[in-house]
Scaffold this active site. Structure first.
Site, PDB file in Angstrom:
ATOM      1  N   HIS A 166      47.920 -44.223  82.115  1.00  0.00           N
ATOM      2  CA  HIS A 166      47.108 -43.963  80.914  1.00  0.00           C
ATOM      3  C   HIS A 166      46.888 -42.484  80.655  1.00  0.00           C
ATOM      4  O   HIS A 166      46.277 -42.119  79.658  1.00  0.00           O
ATOM      5  CB  HIS A 166      45.750 -44.659  81.041  1.00  0.00           C
ATOM      6  CG  HIS A 166      45.866 -46.146  80.940  1.00  0.00           C
ATOM      7  ND1 HIS A 166      45.551 -46.847  79.811  1.00  0.00           N
ATOM      8  CD2 HIS A 166      46.308 -47.070  81.825  1.00  0.00           C
ATOM      9  CE1 HIS A 166      45.770 -48.135  80.004  1.00  0.00           C
ATOM     10  NE2 HIS A 166      46.225 -48.297  81.226  1.00  0.00           N
ATOM     11  N   ASP A 382      45.114 -34.846  76.741  1.00  0.00           N
ATOM     12  CA  ASP A 382      44.574 -36.206  76.736  1.00  0.00           C
ATOM     13  C   ASP A 382      45.740 -37.176  76.617  1.00  0.00           C
ATOM     14  O   ASP A 382      46.557 -37.045  75.707  1.00  0.00           O
ATOM     15  CB  ASP A 382      43.613 -36.369  75.538  1.00  0.00           C
ATOM     16  CG  ASP A 382      42.632 -37.523  75.738  1.00  0.00           C
ATOM     17  OD1 ASP A 382      42.909 -38.385  76.584  1.00  0.00           O
ATOM     18  OD2 ASP A 382      41.600 -37.537  75.049  1.00  0.00           O
TER      19      ASP A 382
END
Ligand code: ADP
Ligand code: G6P
Length: 735
Positions: A166, A382
């Site tokens: 992720h 991110d």
């Protein structure tokens, strides 16, 4: 019924004990919020940590805790305080998290936390093994569990395993600095499918796999331990309908249903015309670019004083990993920055920044999303950033502007946002101004396009695509037509070999009888090999052929003293038992003068490569060069050589890290056929590992028992996994 087992460090629910009472709260963070909606619709289970340590768990509350967990179809992995300290706060969040987010200076490494990471990953794997049944699919999540795929695969080789990362996967130049780089990659490669949010992360991962483990990568497939592992990108989405519906419900709310926060937001918005709100929501994490954002906001206030009293930045920072020193430092820095700016610019009726450091219920998140004219999302790194997508989903009137950092995975999909470089204050300040002044039609035009994308690629679609792809990989693995040699097949090999009929064995050399070495001259035959070959050759009515791309000189040096039949240069020359070498084809070599200089220019430009001049062919070897450079050069060299060989009888052969140019009249298949006509045989055995051996598999009669070394597409009937297994099989045939 087969089930899907999701495995992640944190369960979607978090348990804590407050005043001897159990408290259950939903987990924050993209992984938990995203997968939760997938999990609730399936019949699977979710394995993870519940939020409390073994020491914290009061035995009197144990049954209650278990009930809360089981109710949500979850299974908990028990962690001790020391596990949490070393594996979670330690290796996961002080080592891997900063490393993968390009914060090398924050990356700490110590063996104690590495050992704990291994130990806890084993705990997770054990729990998976306890629950996994044949036919289930295991879906392992994120950087805290990088070793779990291999640990599960080791014990259940036939179970289908997916892994999703992720967070970003850093570039090779960053990843290579890490002491346990090989172990981490091998852990991940236990999966059959490895997913990332973006193509860039996928590319970085493949580059590390190629360079650090020297594995073969074909487009997005890695061959490892004779399995084919697929690597692909699946950008994670959100539960669009849930956010949209919540926003629609919010629009219809009466005054008395409004939350306190909403009332305060309304007060600000109703103050005067043209008043606007800018929102940011993140976990309090140094990757989220919070100080950069505040500084850029200050820069904006300085540069454009006309907006004073008219705008407000609402910053929600959710507490996260607060035992890690860098997070404490960040909290302190944020508090100071907010304090300083509010101190500098506030008036009696206006504070420029409203700052919340807490977790808010879902309802309040919706208050914030729907009341804000601009979302300002500025991470310095991110993996994805779901907050950006959630903001888009809640814009029921299709207005609002998203300002988004180009360092987020989401920016790859959300092109209609105002994309900014989070390190460029000037650009951020100007984007804030542009967003504040953007005409509504333009806002709508951008927002409609954003909503289209975010609604189409929802979290459900993301999960389905991942699972379908895992299913395909599973199938692809089974459609490699060659079969594994089972007990009954082995009997066939043995019976044929021990019969008194005529037999012939064709054995390729490099990659089949011996492993590859960096220097081709080091791959000499060893004592064990001679012993096997001599015994095979001594069998009644048997011809043993060593058939290789090697030249006459080398084969003579290594096998000249033996009675085997030798075939060199892929079939150009042959030596029958005790006779002299003969050239099987009349071949021209005048083309070499023209091709050699071309190959030499490639050697000059590609350090580590070399040209091998054989009597009838030229080969360019690239085993010892940078893999990525070699791939690029290979494309170039093929283009150049293909145009050169058109209208000639030359051909290009691609072997294992070598490309060879030679006459198309010659190949191993033709050489084998000639030998079979010379020595008619009832039983034929053929072993080979690379592309040039496929000619043998193809041309020999169907009754031949053909064996490919390595799990790849092949025309052979059987496969084995390694040179060692070839030798085992040959030994069994001698018995
Ligand atoms: P990360 O995974 O790094 O935390 P994301 O933006 O991908 O960042 O995901 C954050 C998730 O956490 C979003 O789904 C968001 O709605 C949720 N979230 C953020 N703040 C809160 C909060 N205060 N309470 C509950 N959930 C929150
Ligand atoms: C990111 C990570 C997740 C993690 C989440 C919250 O989204 O990718 O794996 O769960 O942050 O962090 P935490 O450490 O509180 O679980």
């Amino acid at each position: 019924m087969n089930k899907t087992i999701i495995v992640s460090n944190r369960l979607p629910l978090q348990i804590s004990i407050e005043n001897e009472e159990l408290e259950v709260t939903p987990s924050v963070g993209g992984l938990a919020t995203g997968l939760k909606s997938v999990h609730k619709d399936g019949n699977g289970i979710w394995i993870g940590w519940s939020g409390i340590t073994q020491e914290e768990l009061d035995p009197r509350l144990e049954a209650e805790v278990n009930e809360a967990i089981t109710k949500e179809q979850c299974v908990s992995v028990n962690l001790t305080e020391s596990d949490l300290d070393l594996y979670y706060y330690g290796f996961s969040n002080r080592t891997l998290w900063p490393l993968f987010h390009y914060f090398i200076e924050y990356t700490e490494y110590n063996t104690e936390s590495w050992e704990a990471y291994k130990r806890v990953n084993q705990k997770f794997a054990n729990k998976v093994l306890e629950y996994a049944e044949d036919g289930d699919k295991i879906w392992i999540q994120d950087y805290q569990l990088l070793l779990v795929p291999a640990l599960v695969k080791k014990n259940k080789p036939d179970i289908s395993i997916g892994f999703f990362n992720h967070i970003p996967f850093p570039s090779y130049e960053i990843f290579r600095t890490f002491p346990k780089r090989k172990e981490l990659l091998r852990g991940m490669l236990g999966a059959d499918l490895i997913g990332f949010h973006t193509y860039d992360y996928e590319r970085h991962f493949l580059s590390s796999v190629k360079r650090i483990l020297s594995l073969d990568v074909n487009f997005n497939k890695v061959t490892y331990e004779n399995r084919i592992i697929k690597v692909d990108s699946f950008p994670m989405g959100i539960d669009y309908k849930k956010f949209k519906q919540a926003a629609l419900d919010h629009d219809k709310m009466n005054e008395d249903e409004k939350s306190e926060i909403q009332k305060r937001l309304d007060q600000h918005l109703q103050k005067e015309d043209g008043v606007k709100m800018i929102l940011s929501i993140d976990r309090m994490d140094y990757t989220k670019g919070i100080p950069n954002r505040i500084k850029a906001f200050e820069y904006f206030l300085n540069k454009y004083p006309e907006f004073h009293e008219k705008i407000r930045l609402i910053m929600l920072a959710v507490p996260s990993r607060s035992q890690v020193p860098q997070y404490q430092k960040l909290k302190q820095e944020t508090d100071e920055l907010v304090g300083r700016i509010n101190g500098k610019y506030s008036t009696v009726s206006w504070t420029p920044i409203w700052y919340f450091y807490r977790t808010l219920p879902f309802k309040n998140l919706i208050d914030l999303y729907t009341s804000s004219d601009i979302a300002l999302i500025t991470p310095v790194r991110d993996g994805m950033n779901l907050v950006a997508k959630e903001y888009v989903a809640t814009r029921t009137r299709k207005d609002g502007v998203l300002i988004l950092s180009e360092m987020t995975g989401a920016s790859k999909e959300l092109n209609e946002a105002l994309l900014i470089n989070p390190f460029n204050f000037e650009e951020i300040a100007d984007s804030i101004k542009q967003a504040l002044e953007m005409p509504v039609p333009e806002q709508k035009q951008r927002m409609i396009a954003l909503q289209k994308r975010v609604s189409r690629y929802s979290v459900k679609k993301w999960a389905n695509e991942f699972m379908n792809s895992l299913h395909q990989v599973d199938k692809a693995y089974h459609i490699i037509q060659a079969k594994k040699i089972k007990k009954k097949d082995l009997e066939v090999f043995k019976t044929r070999m021990s019969s008194n009929k005529q037999k012939i064995l064709f054995l390729d050399y490099d990659g089949t009888l011996v492993n590859f070495t960096n220097n081709p001259l080091d791959a000499k035959p060893d004592q064990e090999l001679f012993s096997i070959l001599n015994k095979l050759n001594a069998k009644k009515n048997t011809k043993l052929v060593i058939i290789s791309g090697r030249d006459k000189k080398t084969l003579n040096k290594w096998f000249g003293h033996t009675p085997y039949i030798l075939v060199s240069d892929h079939g150009v020359s042959m030596r029958l038992e005790s006779e002299n070498w003969k050239t099987m084809e009349r071949l021209k070599t005048d083309w070499m003068e023209d091709v050699l200089p071309v190959l030499e220019t490639f050697v000059d430009r590609t350090p580590g490569t070399l040209v091998e001049k054989k009597k009838f062919s030229l080969a360019w070897h690239y085993r010892n060069t940078d893999v990525e450079l070699a791939e690029k050069r290979l494309v170039e060299i093929k283009t150049v050589l293909t145009s050169f060989i058109s209208n000639t009888d030359l051909t290009l052969l691609e072997g294992n890290k070598v490309i060879e140019i030679k006459s198309s009249k010659v190949n191993k298949g033709r050489a084998c056929s000639n030998l079979v006509s010379l020595f008619p045989s009832d039983h034929i055995f053929v072993f080979g590992d690379d592309w040039t051996d496929e000619f043998m598999f193809e041309e020999l009669p169907e009754r031949a028992l053909s064996v490919k070394v390595g799990v790849q597409k092949t025309k052979a009937n059987y496969y084995v996994k390694s040179v060692e297994q070839v030798r085992e099989l040959l030994k069994a045939m001698i018995e």
